[in-house]
Motif scaffolding. Structure first.
Motif, PDB file in Angstrom:
ATOM      1  N   ALA A   1       0.916  -1.270   0.077  1.00  0.00           N
ATOM      2  CA  ALA A   1       0.174  -0.087  -0.040  1.00  0.00           C
ATOM      3  C   ALA A   1       0.669   1.362   0.094  1.00  0.00           C
ATOM      4  O   ALA A   1       0.397   2.401  -0.150  1.00  0.00           O
ATOM      5  N   ASN A   2       2.192   1.330   0.070  1.00  0.00           N
ATOM      6  CA  ASN A   2       3.057   2.101   0.326  1.00  0.00           C
ATOM      7  C   ASN A   2       2.873   3.247  -0.851  1.00  0.00           C
ATOM      8  O   ASN A   2       2.967   2.847  -2.089  1.00  0.00           O
ATOM      9  N   GLY A   3       2.665   4.451  -0.590  1.00  0.00           N
ATOM     10  CA  GLY A   3       2.528   5.589  -1.813  1.00  0.00           C
ATOM     11  C   GLY A   3       1.351   5.492  -2.576  1.00  0.00           C
ATOM     12  O   GLY A   3       1.187   6.271  -3.578  1.00  0.00           O
ATOM     13  N   SER A   4       0.467   4.603  -2.214  1.00  0.00           N
ATOM     14  CA  SER A   4      -0.762   4.548  -3.005  1.00  0.00           C
ATOM     15  C   SER A   4      -1.934   5.506  -2.131  1.00  0.00           C
ATOM     16  O   SER A   4      -1.895   5.953  -1.035  1.00  0.00           O
ATOM     17  N   PRO A   5      -3.052   5.719  -3.063  1.00  0.00           N
ATOM     18  CA  PRO A   5      -4.079   6.757  -2.590  1.00  0.00           C
ATOM     19  C   PRO A   5      -4.586   5.750  -1.363  1.00  0.00           C
ATOM     20  O   PRO A   5      -4.669   5.112  -1.322  1.00  0.00           O
ATOM     21  N   ASN A   6      -5.494   6.628  -0.659  1.00  0.00           N
ATOM     22  CA  ASN A   6      -6.110   6.409   0.568  1.00  0.00           C
ATOM     23  C   ASN A   6      -7.078   4.986   0.288  1.00  0.00           C
ATOM     24  O   ASN A   6      -7.278   4.160   0.912  1.00  0.00           O
TER      25      ASN A   6
END
Ligand code: IPE
Ligand code: IPE
Ligand code: MG
Ligand code: MG
Ligand code: MG
Length: 298
Positions: A130-135
């Motif tokens: 999930a790193n760096g991805s949108p909420n």
């Protein structure tokens, strides 16, 4: 036309590379631990669960890359479960994927720890995807972390393994056997499919239909595994066969007989196919994978 053979090879290669980069060796006093983890993780295997995760992501129109973290996490958990399953205190096996089992090479203590490491690190791999991805994606990953721990833990695979071992030598009826298989083996297939689809942006309705697919698929898979133990050779399987009955394991051929077990696997493939009725061409890999799971020779 869809070429399953090529699809399986391509996807397995993708997973192979991702896994090799995920668990790396470190110099130092714990070096044998990392070697032992890689020994089992990178020893081949069909990579069926991660391939299912990628195929389920694609079936709902998602990008393959969005499910790679989940796919690796699931294969790490599967590998840990086999290392522990083979230990002398569990099924006591000395051969896996055509090679000596982990504890035969590294000893029981390191084999146990290699399993612990793979299990725990799997959640790091999934969470970090999930790193760096949108909420919105972080939300999906969080939901999948929870579902993966249910599938692998004491309400899932671990529960199934406990029932398998505690039931040795005791009679079991069909309903309980189906429950055992749904936990021991089915739960990881279920999260592979549902999690992969969720990573691909599936709707609630799609996930429901895919769950019916996964339920049939997972049961078919373990019934075939039980049949292999009766009907296949150690050389063909790369693991010892003819052991379940000797250990008093509850199995489908043990309860239903070989013929009815084969019949059941065919019915389960049809059930899996029916669950995909509302999906288009993007679900072709899933359809072929369901047929493959009962036709496979390994
Ligand atoms: C074997 O699983 C263990 C079971 C859950 C029955 P697989 O048949 O998927 O094993 P590999 O990963 O291809 O070796
Ligand atoms: C293993 O089932 C299931 C898990 C590891 C969760 P089996 O004990 O039947 O698997 P094999 O036949 O040793 O591969
Ligand atoms: Mg077992
Ligand atoms: Mg076993
Ligand atoms: Mg088995």
């Amino acid at each position: 036309v869809f070429n399953l053979d090529r699809y399986l090879k391509d996807r397995a290669a993708l997973i192979e590379t991702a896994l090799a980069n995920t668990v790396v060796t470190h110099e130092g006093p714990a070096a044998p631990l990392y070697e032992s983890m890689r020994y089992s993780l990178l020893s081949g295997g069909k990579r069926l669960r991660p391939i299912l995760a990628l195929a389920s992501c694609e079936a709902v129109g998602g990008r393959t890359g969005d499910a790679v973290g989940l796919a690796c996490a699931i294969e790490m958990i599967h590998t840990y479960s086999m290392i522990h399953d083979d230990l002398p205190c569990m099924d006591d096996d000395d051969l896996r994927r055509g090679r000596p089992t982990n504890h035969k090479v590294y000893g029981e203590a390191i084999a146990t720890l290699a399993g612990d490491g793979l299990l725990t690190d799997a959640f790091k791999v999934l969470a970090r995807s999930a790193n760096g991805s949108p909420n919105s994606r972080a939300e999906i990953v969080l939901q999948t972390v929870a579902e993966l721990s249910d599938a692998a833990g004491s309400a899932g695979m671990v529960e199934g393994q406990a029932i398998d071992l505690l039931g040795e030598g005791k009679p079991m009826d069909l309903a309980r056997l189906e429950y055992l298989h749904s936990k021991k083996t089915g739960a990881l297939f279920m999260i592979s499919v549902r999690g992969g689809a969720r990573m691909g942006g599936a709707s609630g309705g799609q996930i429901e239909n895919l769950s019916a697919y996964a339920r049939a698929f997972g049961l078919a898979f373990q019934v075939v595994d039980d049949l292999f133990d009766v009907e296949s050779s150690t050389e063909q399987m790369g693991k010892r066969t003819q052991k379940d009955q000797a250990r008093g394991k509850a199995t489908y051929p043990g309860l239903l007989g070989v013929e009815r077990s084969h019949q059941l696997t065919r019915e389960l493939v049809e059930r899996a196919h029916r669950a995909l009725a509302g999906f288009g061409d993007a679900a072709q890999p899933l359809r072929h994978l369901a047929a493959y799971v009962v036709e496979r020779k390994l």
